[in-house]
Design an enzyme around this catalytic site. Structure first.
Site, short mmCIF file in Angstrom:
data_model
loop_
_atom_site.label_atom_id
_atom_site.label_comp_id
_atom_site.label_asym_id
_atom_site.label_seq_id
_atom_site.Cartn_x
_atom_site.Cartn_y
_atom_site.Cartn_z
CB ALA A 74 -0.94 0.00 1.20
CB THR A 75 4.18 2.18 1.34
OG1 THR A 75 3.83 1.82 2.68
CG2 THR A 75 5.07 3.40 1.35
CG ASN A 154 -3.80 3.19 10.23
OD1 ASN A 154 -4.32 4.16 9.66
ND2 ASN A 154 -2.69 3.29 10.91
CD GLN A 182 -5.46 -1.55 8.71
OE1 GLN A 182 -6.02 -2.60 9.07
NE2 GLN A 182 -4.16 -1.38 8.88
CB SER A 202 -1.17 -3.73 1.83
OG SER A 202 0.22 -3.76 1.72
CB ALA A 203 -1.34 -9.24 -0.18
CG HIS A 204 1.15 -7.02 4.98
ND1 HIS A 204 1.22 -6.59 6.28
CD2 HIS A 204 1.35 -5.93 4.22
CE1 HIS A 204 1.47 -5.28 6.29
NE2 HIS A 204 1.55 -4.86 5.05
CB THR A 243 10.57 -9.42 -12.66
OG1 THR A 243 11.49 -9.16 -13.73
CG2 THR A 243 10.09 -10.86 -12.74
CB CYS A 329 7.73 2.35 21.38
SG CYS A 329 7.46 1.18 20.06
C1 PLP Z 1 -4.13 2.59 6.24
C2 PLP Z 1 -2.80 2.09 5.82
N1 PLP Z 1 -2.22 2.57 4.70
C3 PLP Z 1 -1.02 2.14 4.28
C4 PLP Z 1 -0.31 1.21 4.98
C5 PLP Z 1 1.03 0.77 4.47
O1 PLP Z 1 0.98 -0.55 4.04
P1 PLP Z 1 2.32 -1.34 3.60
O2 PLP Z 1 3.22 -1.28 4.80
O3 PLP Z 1 1.85 -2.70 3.31
O4 PLP Z 1 2.90 -0.63 2.45
C6 PLP Z 1 -0.84 0.70 6.16
C7 PLP Z 1 -0.07 -0.26 6.99
O5 PLP Z 1 -0.03 -0.18 8.18
C8 PLP Z 1 -2.12 1.14 6.59
O6 PLP Z 1 -2.69 0.67 7.69
#
Ligand code: PLP
Length: 392
Positions: A74-75, A154, A182, A202-204, A243, A329
Site C-alpha cells: 500500500a505504501t 488503521n 484496512q 496491501s495483501a498482508h 518483474t 515507541c
Molecule cells: C491505512 C494504511 N495505509 C497504508 C499502509 C502501508 O501498508 P504497507 O506497509 O503494506 O505498504 C498501512 C499499513 O499499516 C495502513 O494501515
C-alpha cells in the site's frame, strides 16, 4: 484454543492463511517462469497465474482485472496514486485535499508534494475520527484536482463515508483516491458505486503475503492517466516496471477471494468477539474511554484509552498479549499518535491508548485471556500513578 502470546495486532499485519501458503508453493518451485516471458510455457503459466490473481482482486471491488496494477504494497500504491496523476492534472489546478487522520503513507507523500509547490489542505476529522463529506466539501476550491480519504482508519477503525465523498468529487470532476488498506476484504467496497478512481491495498493485511499489493486505476468515466514512479521493462501496462512476484500475486489473489467469500460470516464472528472484549474490560477496569466511532468502525478493531496509565508501560506489563499503543515507541520521548491527536484526544489519553486488532485466527479463549491480562496489568500500574491515587 489459547496461543500464548496472543496475537491482537492484526492491523499491523496478519498471519498468512495456510490455504494461501499452499496455493503459493508451486509458484516457487514448479511454475517459476517470468510472467513477462512470452515465448515459452514457463512464462505463459506464470502469466496465467498473474491474470487469475488480478481477477480475484478485481472481483472484490467490482473492478475490471486490467484496472489492477500490482505493486509492492500500500505504501507504493499510495505514492503512485498521489504522485502519478499530477503531471496530467497540473494543467487543471494545483490543490490537493486529504485528512489529518490518514496513514503516513498518504500524508508524507502529500507533504512532500506541498514542499514542491502543490497547495495542500489537510481536513480535520470529527471526535470519532470520521471525515465528513461536509468537511471535504468546505476544503474544495476551483483548483482542487485530487482528494484522498481512507476507507477505514488503521488506528481507531472508523469507517469514512467514502461513497458520499467519491460522489462529491465526481460531481466536481475531481479525482478520488482511497487508501483501503484496512478496509479491503473487511467491509463491502465497490469502485463504481463508491465513485473511486484510485484504490490502494496491501495483501498482508488480509492474510496474504507481505511485499505485494495493488492499485486500482479507473479506466473509464474518467480514465485516470498516471506517470509511473519508476521506468524499466514496461510491466503492468507501463505503470509499474519490474518483474512481477508471481507467487506473491497468487497469494494475494487467493487471499482476496477467501476474504470476500468469508467476509459476512467472519465479520459477525469478529464483532461478537470484539464486543466480548470491550464488555469484559469495561466490567473489570474503571476509567476507560473508547476511541473511534461507536458503530461505524471495522468489526475487528477496539481502541481504548486507560486513564492514568501509559500505553507503553501497559504494553510492557502485558507481554503475553501483542497489541499496539497510541504512542510511537521509536523515539526517546514517545510521540502520541497523530490520529488520536487529530481527533481531539488529549495527549495523556492518547498516550494511554491500546489498539486491539482481532483477526481470523483469534479465539474466544484468547479474548477471555486478554481481558484477564489487561485488567491485572492496569490494576498493577494505576497505584503507581500519583494522579490516580489523588483521584481515588
Ligand atoms: C491505512 C494504511 N495505509 C497504508 C499502509 C502501508 O501498508 P504497507 O506497509 O503494506 O505498504 C498501512 C499499513 O499499516 C495502513 O494501515
Amino acid at each position: 484454543m489459547l496461543n500464548i502470546p496472543v496475537y491482537l495486532d492484526n492491523h499491523a499485519t496478519t498471519r498468512v492463511d495456510p490455504r494461501v501458503v499452499e496455493a503459493m508453493l508451486p509458484y516457487f518451485t514448479t511454475i517459476y517462469g517470468n510472467a513477462a516471458s512470452i515465448s515459452h510455457k514457463f512464462g505463459w503459466d506464470a502469466s496465467e497465474a498473474v491474470d487469475r490473481g488480478r481477477e480475484q482482486v478485481a472481483a472484490v471491488i467490482g473492478a475490471e482485472p486490467r484496472e489492477i496494477i500490482v505493486t509492492s504494497g500500500a505504501t507504493e500504491s499510495n505514492n503512485l496514486a498521489l504522485k502519478g496523476p499530477l503531471s496530467y492534472l497540473k494543467r487543471k489546478g494545483n490543490h490537493l485535499v486529504t485528512a489529518a487522520t490518514e496513514h503516513k503513507a498518504v500524508l508524507d507523500p502529500l507533504k512532500r508534494l506541498a514542499r514542491e509547490g502543490w497547495d495542500l489542505s489537510i481536513v480535520n476529522s470529527d471526535p470519532h475520527g470520521l471525515v465528513s463529506v461536509e468537511a471535504i466539501e468546505a476544503a474544495l476550491t476551483e483548483q482542487t484536482v485530487l482528494v484522498s480519504v481512507m476507507a477505514a482508519n488503521n488506528e481507531v477503525g472508523t469507517l469514512n463515508p467514502i461513497r458520499e465523498i467519491g460522489k462529491l468529487c465526481h460531481d466536481r470532476g475531481i479525482l478520488f483516491h482511497t487508501d483501503a488498506t484496512q478496509a479491503f476484504g473487511k467491509i463491502p467496497l465497490n469502485v463504481i458505486d463508491d465513485h473511486i478512481d484510485l484504490l490502494s491495498l496491501s495483501a498482508h493485511k488480509f492474510y496474504g503475503p507481505k511485499g505485494v499489493g495493488a492499485l486500482y486505476v479507473r479506466r473509464r468515466d474518467p480514465q485516470v492517466r498516471l506517470s509511473p514512479l519508476f521506468d524499466g521493462g514496461g510491466h503492468e501496462r507501463g505503470f509499474r516496471s519490474g518483474t512481477i512476484a508471481v507467487p506473491l500475486v497468487v497469494g494475494m489473489g487467493y487471499a482476496a477471494e477467501l476474504a470476500e467469500s468469508e467476509r459476512v460470516e467472519e465479520s459477525a464472528r469478529l464483532l461478537a468477539l470484539r464486543e466480548r472484549l470491550y464488555t469484559g474490560i469495561s466490567e473489570k477496569v474503571p476509567a476507560i474511554q473508547l476511541n473511534g466511532h461507536p458503530s461505524l468502525r471495522l468489526p475487528a478493531n477496539l481502541n481504548l484509552s486507560f486513564a492514568y496509565v501509559d500505553g507503553e508501560a501497559l504494553m510492557m506489563a502485558m507481554r503475553d498479549v501483542a497489541v499496539s499503543s497510541g504512542s510511537a515507541c521509536t523515539a526517546a520521548d514517545p510521540e502520541p499518535s497523530h490520529v488520536l491527536i487529530a481527533m481531539g484526544i488529549d495527549e495523556d489519553m492518547a498516550r494511554a491508548s491500546l489498539r486491539f486488532g482481532l483477526g481470523r485466527f483469534t479465539t474466544i479463549e484468547e479474548i477471555d485471556f486478554t481481558i484477564e491480562v489487561v485488567s491485572k496489568a492496569v490494576a498493577k500500574l494505576r497505584p503507581l500513578s500519583a494522579a490516580w491515587n489523588s483521584n481515588v
